[in-house]
Design an enzyme around this catalytic site. Structure first.
Site, PDB file in Angstrom:
ATOM      1  CE  LYS A 177      14.163  -5.206   1.303  1.00 49.85           C
ATOM      2  NZ  LYS A 177      13.641  -6.297   2.128  1.00 49.85           N
ATOM      3  CD  GLU A 252       2.192   6.124  -3.173  1.00 52.32           C
ATOM      4  OE1 GLU A 252       1.506   6.526  -2.206  1.00 52.32           O
ATOM      5  OE2 GLU A 252       2.139   6.629  -4.293  1.00 52.32           O
ATOM      6  CB  CYS A 286      -1.178   2.950   3.368  1.00 53.16           C
ATOM      7  SG  CYS A 286      -1.956   2.214   1.937  1.00 53.16           S
ATOM      8  CD  GLU A 385       1.827   4.687   9.320  1.00 53.11           C
ATOM      9  OE1 GLU A 385       3.058   4.563   9.275  1.00 53.11           O
ATOM     10  OE2 GLU A 385       1.085   4.527   8.336  1.00 53.11           O
TER      11      GLU A 385
END
Ligand code: NDP
Length: 495
Positions: A177, A252, A286, A385
Site C-alpha cells: 500500500k 522504520e 528520514c 520531527e
C-alpha cells in the site's frame, strides 16, 4: 504536466483493476495545487481480495527456485529502467521532489535497489548448531507468507521496492500500500509486475486511506507480517493493531537527527554536507539533520557559512532542472512547518535565515530554508520531527555535552560527528543512541549498508544483508541420529 489521460489501476490477483466501489482519489501537485491524476480508492473488500490472492499464491511462490524469483526481479528492474523518462516527472509532480532528485536519485536507485536485493538475496542461508553428537541441528530461513508493505511519500518508488525486493526474493507474497498523496509510480510498478510476468497474486498493490485500507491490511488474520515505514505515531497505531494477533511489525519511523561539529572539524566539508543533508528534498528525508550542536570555538564561523550557503539554495518549481528545493509534499506539511517556525519565534530564538516566501510560490506547499539559533534543547522545536527545511543550531562547550543533548530526545534514527580526531569520534559514537552514526559524513545511505533506528525511530533494518531477517523467520530443525530417541527421563538424568 498531468497524467489525467492515464487510467491508474490497482493490482489484485494478477489483474489490473479499479476499486470494487469504483471510487477514486485525487492526486494533487503540491507545487501549484493542480489535479494531476485520479487513482482507485480501495475498500476493505479490496484488501480482503488482495490478501486472499496473495495467500493462494504463496505455496507455489515459496517453492519456486530462488534463481527464478531473482530473474523476475531483474526483469522488473529492467522495465523500470526502460520507463525512467516517464517515471521521473511523475515522481516529481506527485510529491514535489525536484527533477534533480528524481532523475539522479529516485528512479536509478529504485533500479539498483531491486537488483541488489534480488542478487544478494540468493545467498541467504540458515545455520548449523553443534549441540549434540547424536543429532544434527540446523535452522532454515522460511518466508512469513503474506506480508503487508506500507510505505511513505518522501521516496515513493524507492521505499516501495526496498521492501518488495527482499520480500519477494525470500519467497513471501505481498500486499503493498503506497501513500495516498503519492501513489502514481507505485501503481506504474504494479503494471510492470504484470509485464515482468510475476505469477498471479504474488504482488498485489492497493491504494486507499491508511486509516481504512492500511489498518485492514494490518488487522487481517492472513497477513503474517507488516513492514512499515512512516511516522512514529502511525507506527504505534499499527503495532497496537498488530499486537492483537501478536503479528510482527518491522518499523522504520521518524527521526530528529543531529550533527555534532567539533572545533577541529574540516569546515568546508561540514558546510557542504550540512546544507545538502538538511535541505535536500526540502528536509523530508528520514535521515536529514535538523539539530546542529556546534562547539564554541568554531561556532561563529559555522553559522556564518551555513547561513551564507543555505541562502544560495534555489527554491522553486520542481519541474525546473535548476531547482534545488521544491515544495513540501502537501499543504498540511507547510502548515505544520509554519507552526514550528512561529513557535521558535515566540520562544525568542534568533532567526538566522528565513526569507519571506516569494509571491509566485504562495499557492504551493513551499517553505523557505529556515535556520534558528536555539538556546533550549527541551523546546518542541528541538524535540519534534518537523520534516521540513527548518533547523536549529545550538552552541556547546564540549563533545560530552553535545552527545548528551543528542541523546536527550525520544528518537534515535541517525547522527553524525565531525572531527579530524577519529579516536575521539569513535569514543563519542559509543555513547550516541542512534541506529546510524557517521563520522565526517551525513545522509550517506546506500543499499549495501543497514538502515534503521532505535528508540521511537523503530528497531528494524532496511537494506544490506540484514534486511532479509525482516522477511524470514528461522525454523529450528533437529535430526536425531542416536539408535533410539532419548526418553524424557533419560534426558532429565543427563541434565
Ligand atoms: P505516514 O506514517 O503518515 O504514512 C505512511 C504510510 O502509512 C502511508 O501509506 C499511509 O497511508 C499509511 N498509514 C497512515 N495511517 C495508517 C494507519 N492508521 N494504519 C496503517 N497505515 C497507515 O508517513 P508519511 O507518508 O507522512 O511519511 C513521513 C514519515 O515517514 C516521517 O515521519 C519520516 O520520518 C518517516 N520515514 C522514516 C524513514 C526511516 O527509514 N526511518 C524513511 C522515510 C520516512 P495514507 O497515505 O493513506 O495516510
Amino acid at each position: 504536466m498531468n497524467f489525467l489521460n492515464h487510467e491508474f489501476k490497482v493490482l489484485i490477483g494478477g489483474k489490473l483493476t479499479g476499486s470494487s466501489t469504483g471510487e477514486t482519489m485525487n492526486i494533487v501537485n503540491p507545487a501549484n495545487g493542480e489535479l494531476v491524476a485520479k487513482v482507485p480508492r480501495c475498500s476493505i473488500d479490496d484488501v480482503n481480495a488482495a490478501v486472499a490472492a496473495a495467500k493462494a499464491a504463496f505455496p507455489k511462490w515459496k517453492n519456486t527456485y530462488i534463481g527464478d524469483r531473482a530473474k523476475l526481479l531483474f526483469r522488473l528492474a529492467a522495465i523500470i529502467a526502460e520507463h525512467e523518462q516517464e517515471l521521473i516527472p511523475m515522481e516529481t509532480v506527485q510529491y514535489g521532489g525536484p527533477l534533480s532528485k528524481t532523475s539522479n536519485f529516485d528512479i536509478p536507485s529504485a533500479v539498483g535497489e531491486i537488483e541488489l536485493m534480488a542478487g544478494m538475496g540468493r545467498g541467504i542461508s540458515g545455520t548449523t548448531i553443534s549441540a549434540d553428537p547424536n543429532a544434527r541441528v540446523m535452522t532454515f530461513r522460511e518466508p512469513y507468507g503474506v506480508v503487508g508493505l506500507i510505505t511513505p511519500w518522501n521516496f515513493p518508488l524507492v521505499t516501495a521496492v526496498s521492501k518488495l525486493g527482499p520480500a519477494l526474493i525470500t519467497g513471501n507474497t505481498c500486499v503493498l500500500k503506497p501513500p495516498s498523496c503519492a501513489p502514481l509510480t507505485v501503481l506504474k510498478l504494479a503494471e510492470y509486475c504484470v509485464e515482468a510476468g510475476f505469477p498471479e497474486g504474488v504482488v498485489n498493490v492497493i491504494t486507499g486511506p491508511g486509516t481504512e485500507v492500511g489498518e485492514a491490511i494490518v488487522a487481517h488474520p492472513d497477513v503474517a507480517k507488516i513492514n512499515f515505514t512512516g511516522d512514529s505515531k502511525v507506527g504505534k497505531r499499527i503495532m497496537e493493531i498488530a499486537s492483537q494477533s501478536v503479528k510482527p511489525v518491522a518499523s522504520e519511523l521518524g527521526g530528529k537527527n543531529a550533527m555534532i561539529v567539533l572545533d577541529d572539524a574540516e569546515l568546508d566539508a561540514v558546510i557542504e554536507t550540512a546544507v545538502y543533508s538538511a535541505f535536500f528534498n526540502s528536509g523530508q528525508n528520514c535521515g536529514s539533520p535538523s539539530r546542529f550542536y556546534v562547539q564554541e570555538g568554531i561556532y561563529d564561523k559555522f553559522i556564518t557559512r551555513f547561513v551564507e550557503t543555505a541562502k544560495r539554495i534555489k527554491v522553486g518549481d520542481p519541474m525546473d532542472p535548476e531547482t534545488m528545493m521544491g515544495p513540501l509534499a502537501y499543504m498540511n506539511c507547510r502548515k505544520t512547518a509554519e507552526q514550528y517556525i512561529k513557535s521558535a519565534k515566540d520562544a525568542g530564538f534568533k532567526l538566522l535565515l528565513g526569507e519571506r516566501l516569494p509571491e509566485y510560490l504562495q499557492n504551493g506547499a513551499y517553505v523557505m530554508p529556515h535556520i534558528f539559533e536555539i538556546t533550549d534543547n527541551k523546546h518542541e522545536f528541538m524535540q519534534d520531527e518537523i520534516f521540513a527545511p527548518v533547523v536549529g543550531v545550538m552552541k556547546v562547550k564540549t563533545a560530552e555535552e553535545a552527545v548528551a543533548l543528542v541523546n536527550d530526545n525520544k528518537y534515535g534514527l541517525c547522527s553524525s560527528v565531525w572531527t579530524r580526531d577519529y579516536r575521539k569520534g569513535l569514543l563519542m559514537i559509543d555513547n550516541l543512541r542512534t541506529g546510524t552514526c557517521w563520522i565526517n559524513q551525513h545522509l550517506k545511505i546506500v543499499p549495501e549498508t543497514p538502515w534503521g533506528g532505535c528508540k521511537e525511530s523503530g528497531w528494524t533494518k532496511e537494506n544490506s544483508f540484514m534486511v532479509y531477517d525482516e522477511y524470514t523467520f528461522q525454523k529450528h530443525v533437529w535430526l536425531e541420529l542416536g539408535d533410539k530417541p532419548h526418553t524424557f527421563w533419560e534426558n532429565m538424568i543427563t541434565l
